[in-house]
Scaffold this motif. Structure first.
Motif, PDB file in Angstrom:
ATOM      1  N   THR A   1       0.832  -1.192   0.006  1.00 32.77           N
ATOM      2  CA  THR A   1      -0.178   0.063   0.000  1.00 32.77           C
ATOM      3  C   THR A   1       1.052   1.292   0.157  1.00 32.77           C
ATOM      4  OG1 THR A   1      -0.118   0.025   2.545  1.00 32.77           O
ATOM      5  CG2 THR A   1      -1.920  -1.180   1.186  1.00 32.77           C
ATOM      6  N   TRP A   2       2.085   1.294  -0.448  1.00 34.25           N
ATOM      7  CA  TRP A   2       3.075   2.553  -0.599  1.00 34.25           C
ATOM      8  C   TRP A   2       2.395   3.340  -1.588  1.00 34.25           C
ATOM      9  CZ3 TRP A   2       5.370   3.701  -4.911  1.00 34.25           C
ATOM     10  CH2 TRP A   2       5.368   2.923  -5.884  1.00 34.25           C
ATOM     11  N   ASN A   3       1.692   2.867  -2.484  1.00 30.89           N
ATOM     12  CA  ASN A   3       1.406   3.806  -3.556  1.00 30.89           C
ATOM     13  C   ASN A   3       0.135   4.685  -2.959  1.00 30.89           C
ATOM     14  OD1 ASN A   3      -0.313   1.693  -3.289  1.00 30.89           O
ATOM     15  ND2 ASN A   3      -0.539   1.236  -5.464  1.00 30.89           N
ATOM     16  N   VAL A   4      -0.711   4.271  -2.004  1.00 29.59           N
ATOM     17  CA  VAL A   4      -1.588   5.024  -1.434  1.00 29.59           C
ATOM     18  C   VAL A   4      -0.843   6.119  -0.652  1.00 29.59           C
ATOM     19  CG1 VAL A   4      -3.586   5.014   0.238  1.00 29.59           C
ATOM     20  CG2 VAL A   4      -3.087   3.115  -1.111  1.00 29.59           C
ATOM     21  N   LEU A   5       0.045   5.818   0.058  1.00 31.22           N
ATOM     22  CA  LEU A   5       0.763   6.769   0.952  1.00 31.22           C
ATOM     23  C   LEU A   5       1.542   7.816  -0.030  1.00 31.22           C
ATOM     24  CD1 LEU A   5       1.976   7.316   3.614  1.00 31.22           C
ATOM     25  CD2 LEU A   5       4.077   6.069   3.383  1.00 31.22           C
ATOM     26  N   LEU A   6       2.030   7.427  -1.169  1.00 32.15           N
ATOM     27  CA  LEU A   6       2.450   8.210  -1.903  1.00 32.15           C
ATOM     28  C   LEU A   6       1.529   9.270  -2.583  1.00 32.15           C
ATOM     29  CD1 LEU A   6       5.130   9.133  -3.843  1.00 32.15           C
ATOM     30  CD2 LEU A   6       4.489   7.540  -5.484  1.00 32.15           C
ATOM     31  N   SER A   7       0.266   8.721  -2.968  1.00 33.13           N
ATOM     32  CA  SER A   7      -0.744   9.701  -3.491  1.00 33.13           C
ATOM     33  C   SER A   7      -1.175  10.801  -2.353  1.00 33.13           C
ATOM     34  CB  SER A   7      -1.776   8.819  -3.934  1.00 33.13           C
ATOM     35  OG  SER A   7      -2.355   8.021  -2.873  1.00 33.13           O
ATOM     36  N   PHE A   8      -1.104  10.254  -1.088  1.00 29.72           N
ATOM     37  CA  PHE A   8      -1.458  11.188  -0.035  1.00 29.72           C
ATOM     38  C   PHE A   8      -0.573  12.506  -0.004  1.00 29.72           C
ATOM     39  CE2 PHE A   8      -1.181  12.806   4.413  1.00 29.72           C
ATOM     40  CZ  PHE A   8      -2.374  12.906   4.457  1.00 29.72           C
ATOM     41  N   SER A   9       0.426  12.517  -0.483  1.00 30.65           N
ATOM     42  CA  SER A   9       0.889  14.073  -0.738  1.00 30.65           C
ATOM     43  C   SER A   9       0.339  14.690  -1.844  1.00 30.65           C
ATOM     44  CB  SER A   9       2.668  13.893  -0.815  1.00 30.65           C
ATOM     45  OG  SER A   9       3.083  13.245  -1.892  1.00 30.65           O
ATOM     46  N   GLY A  10       0.012  13.952  -2.965  1.00 28.17           N
ATOM     47  CA  GLY A  10      -0.636  14.819  -4.109  1.00 28.17           C
ATOM     48  C   GLY A  10      -2.055  15.181  -3.729  1.00 28.17           C
ATOM     49  N   LEU A  11      -2.643  14.502  -2.627  1.00 34.72           N
ATOM     50  CA  LEU A  11      -3.801  14.944  -2.253  1.00 34.72           C
ATOM     51  C   LEU A  11      -3.848  16.251  -1.347  1.00 34.72           C
ATOM     52  CD1 LEU A  11      -6.983  14.485  -1.661  1.00 34.72           C
ATOM     53  CD2 LEU A  11      -6.459  13.015   0.547  1.00 34.72           C
ATOM     54  N   VAL A  12      -2.905  16.225  -0.436  1.00 37.75           N
ATOM     55  CA  VAL A  12      -2.402  17.488   0.285  1.00 37.75           C
ATOM     56  C   VAL A  12      -2.137  18.567  -0.762  1.00 37.75           C
ATOM     57  CG1 VAL A  12      -0.697  18.378   2.009  1.00 37.75           C
ATOM     58  CG2 VAL A  12      -1.745  16.047   2.452  1.00 37.75           C
ATOM     59  N   ALA A  13      -1.443  18.263  -2.004  1.00 38.46           N
ATOM     60  CA  ALA A  13      -1.103  19.353  -2.777  1.00 38.46           C
ATOM     61  C   ALA A  13      -2.265  20.013  -3.392  1.00 38.46           C
ATOM     62  CB  ALA A  13      -0.078  18.889  -3.701  1.00 38.46           C
ATOM     63  N   LEU A  14      -3.247  18.961  -3.620  1.00 44.10           N
ATOM     64  CA  LEU A  14      -4.514  19.243  -4.195  1.00 44.10           C
ATOM     65  C   LEU A  14      -5.516  20.321  -3.280  1.00 44.10           C
ATOM     66  CD1 LEU A  14      -6.206  19.128  -6.943  1.00 44.10           C
ATOM     67  CD2 LEU A  14      -7.210  17.093  -5.992  1.00 44.10           C
ATOM     68  N   ILE A  15      -5.502  19.988  -2.126  1.00 43.94           N
ATOM     69  CA  ILE A  15      -6.163  20.831  -0.984  1.00 43.94           C
ATOM     70  C   ILE A  15      -5.458  22.060  -1.070  1.00 43.94           C
ATOM     71  CG2 ILE A  15      -6.593  21.054   1.284  1.00 43.94           C
ATOM     72  CD1 ILE A  15      -7.049  17.702   1.456  1.00 43.94           C
ATOM     73  N   GLN A  16      -4.106  22.268  -0.903  1.00 47.41           N
ATOM     74  CA  GLN A  16      -3.553  23.610  -0.863  1.00 47.41           C
ATOM     75  C   GLN A  16      -3.832  24.257  -1.990  1.00 47.41           C
ATOM     76  OE1 GLN A  16       0.615  22.404   0.157  1.00 47.41           O
ATOM     77  NE2 GLN A  16       0.268  22.411   2.263  1.00 47.41           N
ATOM     78  N   LEU A  17      -3.740  23.800  -3.359  1.00 46.20           N
ATOM     79  CA  LEU A  17      -4.236  24.367  -4.342  1.00 46.20           C
ATOM     80  C   LEU A  17      -5.421  25.029  -4.403  1.00 46.20           C
ATOM     81  CD1 LEU A  17      -2.992  24.844  -7.588  1.00 46.20           C
ATOM     82  CD2 LEU A  17      -4.000  22.823  -7.962  1.00 46.20           C
ATOM     83  N   LEU A  18      -6.429  24.126  -3.990  1.00 47.00           N
ATOM     84  CA  LEU A  18      -7.741  24.659  -4.109  1.00 47.00           C
ATOM     85  C   LEU A  18      -7.962  25.878  -2.882  1.00 47.00           C
ATOM     86  CD1 LEU A  18      -9.783  21.191  -3.947  1.00 47.00           C
ATOM     87  CD2 LEU A  18      -9.424  22.981  -5.890  1.00 47.00           C
ATOM     88  N   PHE A  19      -7.193  25.805  -1.732  1.00 43.02           N
ATOM     89  CA  PHE A  19      -7.484  26.787  -0.776  1.00 43.02           C
ATOM     90  C   PHE A  19      -6.572  27.974  -1.077  1.00 43.02           C
ATOM     91  CE2 PHE A  19      -9.639  23.399   1.543  1.00 43.02           C
ATOM     92  CZ  PHE A  19     -10.670  24.067   1.775  1.00 43.02           C
ATOM     93  N   LEU A  20      -5.679  27.878  -1.846  1.00 38.56           N
ATOM     94  CA  LEU A  20      -4.548  28.888  -1.852  1.00 38.56           C
ATOM     95  C   LEU A  20      -4.892  30.326  -2.569  1.00 38.56           C
ATOM     96  CD1 LEU A  20      -1.711  29.783  -1.093  1.00 38.56           C
ATOM     97  CD2 LEU A  20      -0.983  28.828  -3.525  1.00 38.56           C
ATOM     98  N   PRO A  21      -6.102  30.261  -3.535  1.00 38.15           N
ATOM     99  CA  PRO A  21      -6.617  31.487  -3.937  1.00 38.15           C
ATOM    100  C   PRO A  21      -7.341  32.338  -3.210  1.00 38.15           C
ATOM    101  CG  PRO A  21      -6.513  29.738  -5.654  1.00 38.15           C
ATOM    102  CD  PRO A  21      -6.281  29.041  -4.295  1.00 38.15           C
ATOM    103  N   PHE A  22      -7.922  31.731  -2.161  1.00 35.58           N
ATOM    104  CA  PHE A  22      -8.615  32.562  -1.107  1.00 35.58           C
ATOM    105  C   PHE A  22      -7.837  33.211  -0.171  1.00 35.58           C
ATOM    106  CE2 PHE A  22     -11.156  28.664  -2.569  1.00 35.58           C
ATOM    107  CZ  PHE A  22     -12.161  29.637  -3.298  1.00 35.58           C
ATOM    108  N   PHE A  23      -6.424  33.171  -0.082  1.00 34.57           N
ATOM    109  CA  PHE A  23      -5.468  33.849   0.908  1.00 34.57           C
ATOM    110  C   PHE A  23      -5.148  34.859  -0.032  1.00 34.57           C
ATOM    111  CE2 PHE A  23      -5.499  29.387   2.464  1.00 34.57           C
ATOM    112  CZ  PHE A  23      -5.871  29.763   3.791  1.00 34.57           C
ATOM    113  N   PRO A  24      -5.016  36.213   0.979  1.00 33.92           N
ATOM    114  CA  PRO A  24      -4.290  37.496   0.122  1.00 33.92           C
ATOM    115  C   PRO A  24      -2.911  37.133  -0.028  1.00 33.92           C
ATOM    116  CG  PRO A  24      -4.668  37.552   2.581  1.00 33.92           C
ATOM    117  CD  PRO A  24      -5.079  36.360   2.233  1.00 33.92           C
ATOM    118  N   GLU A  25      -2.403  38.028  -0.716  1.00 34.76           N
ATOM    119  CA  GLU A  25      -0.879  38.097  -1.054  1.00 34.76           C
ATOM    120  C   GLU A  25      -0.101  38.731   0.344  1.00 34.76           C
ATOM    121  OE1 GLU A  25       1.122  37.505  -3.403  1.00 34.76           O
ATOM    122  OE2 GLU A  25       0.043  37.623  -4.926  1.00 34.76           O
ATOM    123  N   SER A  26       1.123  38.379   0.640  1.00 31.98           N
ATOM    124  CA  SER A  26       1.696  38.711   1.721  1.00 31.98           C
ATOM    125  C   SER A  26       1.987  40.265   1.705  1.00 31.98           C
ATOM    126  CB  SER A  26       3.275  37.892   1.462  1.00 31.98           C
ATOM    127  OG  SER A  26       4.012  38.551   2.357  1.00 31.98           O
TER     128      SER A  26
END
Length: 165
Positions: free
Chosen positions: A1-26
């Motif tokens: 099940t290492w491939n599930v563990l590897l895909s978990f980081s892709g899921l985290v990246a996708l979540i960050q990608l979805l929420f990043l546009p809602f945050f203001p610039e620094s």
């Protein structure tokens, strides 16, 4: 099940990608790099609400006044500057020491090509550091974060799909 563990980081990246546009610039980026006072105040208000963020804004204005006479250097100018040689040497030693951790040896490669793989990885990391440092100044961090997360999620989805097939 290492491939599930590897895909978990892709899921985290996708979540960050979805929420990043809602945050203001620094706010420091808006004020110091772009010179946008109104955008900086708006971002501070969005980040801190109606609280007292004016002290932070005053500090940023002082920092802008201090750095007004300084020149922003690109990567090649930094490499030519003798005052940053100790920091560059430290970064180079860390980068080269990563190659001694044995990742190339654990990749089931022939023992005769492991030094070349280590050298290739080191050179590609060095090129990517120089390339990324130079494009950060041109495009800004927000665009690069979104693009990086999108690319990472896409590559991990393709990797997971290829492993399943």
């Amino acid at each position: 099940t290492w491939n599930v563990l590897l895909s978990f980081s892709g899921l985290v990246a996708l979540i960050q990608l979805l929420f990043l546009p809602f945050f203001p610039e620094s706010p420091p980026y808006l004020l110091l790099q772009k010179g946008d006072k109104a955008g900086c105040l708006k971002a501070m208000k969005q980040l801190w609400g109606e609280g007292n963020y004016h002290a932070e804004f005053d500090d940023l204005m002082k920092e802008k006044a201090i750095t007004k006479g300084t020149k922003i250097m690109n990567v090649l100018e930094v490499l030519r500057e003798p005052s940053v040689y100790p920091q560059l040497l430290t970064m180079l030693l860390v980068l080269l020491s990563l190659q001694l951790c044995g990742l190339s040896a654990t990749a089931n490669l022939r023992e005769s090509i492991i030094p070349y793989v280590s050298l290739g990885v080191s050179i590609s990391e060095l090129i990517s550091i120089i390339f990324c440092s130079s494009i950060i100044d041109r495009f800004g961090r927000r665009v690069l974060l979104c693009g990086g997360y999108l690319l990472m999620a896409l590559i991990l989805v393709l990797l997971e799909t290829s492993l399943l097939l």
